[in-house]
Scaffold this active site. Structure first.
Site, PDB file in Angstrom:
ATOM      1  N   ASP A  43       0.821  -1.220   0.000  1.00 10.11           N
ATOM      2  CA  ASP A  43       0.000   0.000   0.000  1.00 10.11           C
ATOM      3  C   ASP A  43       0.858   1.274   0.000  1.00 10.11           C
ATOM      4  OD1 ASP A  43      -2.310  -1.491   0.015  1.00 10.11           O
ATOM      5  OD2 ASP A  43      -2.485  -1.481   2.187  1.00 10.11           O
ATOM      6  N   ARG A  82      -4.964   6.550  -2.341  1.00  7.25           N
ATOM      7  CA  ARG A  82      -3.502   6.610  -2.127  1.00  7.25           C
ATOM      8  C   ARG A  82      -2.818   7.433  -3.226  1.00  7.25           C
ATOM      9  NH1 ARG A  82      -3.221   3.819   2.494  1.00  7.25           N
ATOM     10  NH2 ARG A  82      -4.401   1.886   2.600  1.00  7.25           N
TER      11      ARG A  82
HETATM   12  C1  S3P Z   1      -5.206  -5.590   3.315  1.00  3.45           C
HETATM   13  C2  S3P Z   1      -4.319  -6.276   2.564  1.00  3.45           C
HETATM   14  C3  S3P Z   1      -3.689  -5.750   1.356  1.00  3.45           C
HETATM   15  C4  S3P Z   1      -3.826  -4.245   1.247  1.00  3.45           C
HETATM   16  C5  S3P Z   1      -5.177  -3.751   1.612  1.00  3.45           C
HETATM   17  C6  S3P Z   1      -5.578  -4.200   3.007  1.00  3.45           C
HETATM   18  C7  S3P Z   1      -5.801  -6.251   4.487  1.00  3.45           C
HETATM   19  O1  S3P Z   1      -4.286  -6.346   0.212  1.00  3.45           O
HETATM   20  O2  S3P Z   1      -3.484  -3.795  -0.047  1.00  3.45           O
HETATM   21  O3  S3P Z   1      -5.188  -2.329   1.569  1.00  3.45           O
HETATM   22  O4  S3P Z   1      -6.360  -5.569   5.364  1.00  3.45           O
HETATM   23  O5  S3P Z   1      -5.719  -7.477   4.570  1.00  3.45           O
HETATM   24  P1  S3P Z   1      -3.734  -7.766  -0.325  1.00  3.45           P
HETATM   25  O6  S3P Z   1      -3.467  -8.565   0.856  1.00  3.45           O
HETATM   26  O7  S3P Z   1      -4.803  -8.348  -1.172  1.00  3.45           O
HETATM   27  O8  S3P Z   1      -2.490  -7.399  -1.114  1.00  3.45           O
END
Ligand code: S3P
Length: 446
Positions: free
Chosen positions: A330, A403
Site C-alpha cells: 500500500d 492513495r
Molecule cells: C489488506 C491487505 C492488502 C492491502 C489492503 C488491506 C488487508 O491487500 O493492499 O489495503 O487488510 O488485509 P492484499 O493482501 O490483497 O495485497
C-alpha cells in the site's frame, strides 16, 4: 471535488493518525463473529471501515457509533458491536445485497464471513470494486465446499451460499492478507483443520487478533520468508475493548513528505510498528531517510506501537525487490514519489499486484508523476525512476484512488508549484482528516 494544494514553507508538528484500516475492519468482523459486546476505540473512520460496519449491521449484528471521547485521535470512530455470534446472523441477498463500497477488504474478508452463515448472500460494491479480482477468494471458498460465484470473470457482484464448509490446505498464487483473512474466517466455521501457506508472510493482523479471541491458531514463519498458518475451527470470544493503533500506511505519506521537504520535522504518535507493516520505514531508511522510532507500551491493541520522528534528509535511490513490494504494497505510491525525487536510480520490481488495487496503480503512479514533471518508467510489472526530480505542479489524475490522491498532495507540499488534486474526497476512503492534517503541519499554507 477538486482542491489546489500549494507548496509548504515547512512541515512541522505532531500528528495522530486514523486507526489502522486493516485492524479496524477485522475488529468489526471478529466482533460480529463472537457472541457478546465489543467496544472498538480509535477505529479508522474512512469510508472503507464504515462499509464493514454496514455489512455486519446488515447481517444482524447491532452496530452503534458512539460519540468520540476527548482523547480520541481525529479521524477515528468508536463503535459498539453487540452480536448474537456468527450462528445468529442472517443471510442477505435482497435489496442489492451487502454493500462493500470501494473496499476490497470488506468484500474479501466479508466473503469468508458469509461463507459460514447459512443461506445465500450477495456482495456488491462500487465500479472500482466491481473491476477487482475476486476469483482469489471464490476459489478457496469453492474448495471448502461453498457455492460461490461472481460475474463474468469472477468479479462482483458475488453470490455465496454459506454453510457446510470443510477445512482445506491452500496456497495462493499471489501473496494476499485479504485472501488469508477470508480463508481463516471461513475456516473458523469449517469441519477440520485449515492450513494456509503463503510464499511471503503478509500482514498478520488476522492471526494476532484470532489468537487474542481464543482461536486455535499457529503461525510459523519459514526461513525463506514464507509462513504457514494452521487453524482449527471454533468459536471466538468477544474482547470487551479493542484499541486500534495508528495506521502505518497513512504514516508513510508523512515519512515521505518530511524526508523530501528541506524544512521538516514531524512526530507521528502511536503508529503500529507491526513487523509485517513497518517495511516502508525500512525501505525509506535504505534510501537515506532520517526516521527515529520510540517504542510505546502496549496499548491493549496486541500490536507493537511507537512514535515516529522524521526529519528532512538527502534521499538516494534503492533497489526494491518483489519481496519488498509484497511487504509494502500500500506504500508503493508514496515511495514512488520519494524515488522520483531521490538522487540516483530506484527500481521497483515485481509490482504487478498494484494493478489490482483501487485503480491500476502502476499506470496511475507513472502518469501522475509524469504530469508533475517527474520521470517514471514502466516496464511490464516493474517501475523505475532515474531520480533527481522535483515536482513542478500540475493536474495529475488520481483515478478516484485515495492513495494516489494523497501521494500527489504530498508532491505539491514538497514541490515548486501548486497541484490540482482532481478528487480530494477520495482521501476519505482511508484518511478523512488528511487535508486538515496537511494544512496544520504546513502552517496553514497547503
Ligand atoms: C489488506 C491487505 C492488502 C492491502 C489492503 C488491506 C488487508 O491487500 O493492499 O489495503 O487488510 O488485509 P492484499 O493482501 O490483497 O495485497
Amino acid at each position: 471535488m477538486s482542491r489546489t494544494v500549494r507548496p509548504a514553507a515547512r512541515l512541522r508538528g505532531e500528528l495522530r493518525l486514523p486507526g489502522d484500516k486493516s485492524i479496524s475492519h477485522r475488529a468489526l468482523l471478529f466482533a460480529a463473529i463472537a457472541v457478546g459486546e465489543t467496544l472498538i476505540i480509535g477505529a479508522g473512520d474512512g469510508h472503507d471501515v464504515r462499509s464493514t460496519a454496514g455489512v455486519i449491521g446488515a447481517l444482524g449484528a447491532e452496530v452503534e457509533r458512539l460519540p468520540a471521547a476527548p482523547d480520541d485521535a481525529p479521524g477515528t470512530a468508536r463503535w459498539r458491536v453487540r452480536s448474537p455470534g456468527r450462528d445468529g446472523l442472517r443471510a442477505v441477498a435482497g435489496g442489492g445485497g451487502l454493500d462493500c463500497g470501494n473496499s476490497g477488504t470488506t468484500m474479501r474478508l466479508g466473503a469468508g464471513l458469509v461463507a459460514g452463515i447459512t443461506g445465500t448472500h450477495r456482495l456488491d460494491g462500487d465500479a472500482s470494486l466491481r473491476r477487482r479480482p475476486m476469483g482469489r477468494v471464490l476459489e478457496p471458498l469453492r474448495a471448502m465446499g461453498v457455492a460461490a460465484s461472481g460475474g463474468g470473470r469472477d468479479t462482483a457482484p458475488l453470490e455465496i451460499t454459506g454453510g457446510g464448509l470443510k477445512g482445506i490446505s491452500w496456497s495462493p498464487a499471489t501473496p494476499s492478507a485479504q485472501v488469508k483473512g477470508c480463508v481463516l474466517i471461513a475456516g473458523l466455521a469449517a469441519t477440520g483443520e485449515t492450513i494456509y501457506t503463503e510464499p511471503i508472510a503478509t500482514r498478520d493482523h488476522s492471526e494476532r487478533m484470532l489468537v487474542a479471541r481464543g482461536a486455535a491458531l499457529t503461525r510459523e514463519v519459514r526461513a525463506d520468508g514464507g509462513a504457514v498458518v494452521t487453524l482449527r475451527p471454533g468459536a471466538l470470544r468477544a474482547i470487551p475493548t479493542v484499541h486500534v493503533p495508528g495506521d502505518p500506511s497513512s504514516a508513510t505519506f508523512w515519512l515521505v513528505a518530511a524526508s523530501l521537504h528541506p524544512d521538516a520535522d514531524l512526530t507521528i504518535r502511536g503508529v503500529s510498528l507491526n513487523p509485517t507493516r513497518r517495511h516502508a520505514i525500512d525501505l525509506l531508511r535504505r534510501m537515506g531517510a532520517n526516521i527515529d522510532e520510540t517504542p510505546r507500551a502496549d496499548d491493549g491493541s496486541g500490536e507493537p506501537i511507537g512514535d515516529l520522528r522524521v526529519r528532512s534528509a538527502a534521499l538516494h535511490g534503492a533497489a526494491i525487490s518483489p519481496a519488498d513490494v509484497a511487504l509494502a504494497i500500500d506504500e508503493i505510491p508514496a515511495l514512488s514519489l520519494a524515488a522520483a525525487c531521490a538522487t540516483g536510480e530506484t527500481t521497483i520490481r515485481g509490482a504487478g499486484e498494484l494493478r489490482a488495487k483501487e485503480s491500476d496503480r502502476i499506470a496511475g503512479i507513472a502518469d501522475g508523476l509524469t504530469a508533475l514533471g517527474l520521470v517514471a518508467h514502466v516496464n511490464g510489472d516493474d517501475l523505475s525512476f532515474p531520480g533527481g526530480g522535483r515536482p513542478v505542479g500540475g493536474a495529475p489524475e488520481a483515478r478516484g484512488d485515495h492513495r494516489l490522491a494523497m501521494t500527489f498532495a504530498i508532491a505539491a507540499a514538497v514541490g515548486a508549484a501548486p497541484v490540482e488534486i482532481d478528487d480530494e474526497g477520495s482521501a476519505a476512503v482511508s484518511y478523512p482528516t488528511f487535508f486538515a492534517d496537511l494544512e496544520r503541519v504546513a502552517g496553514g499554507v497547503a
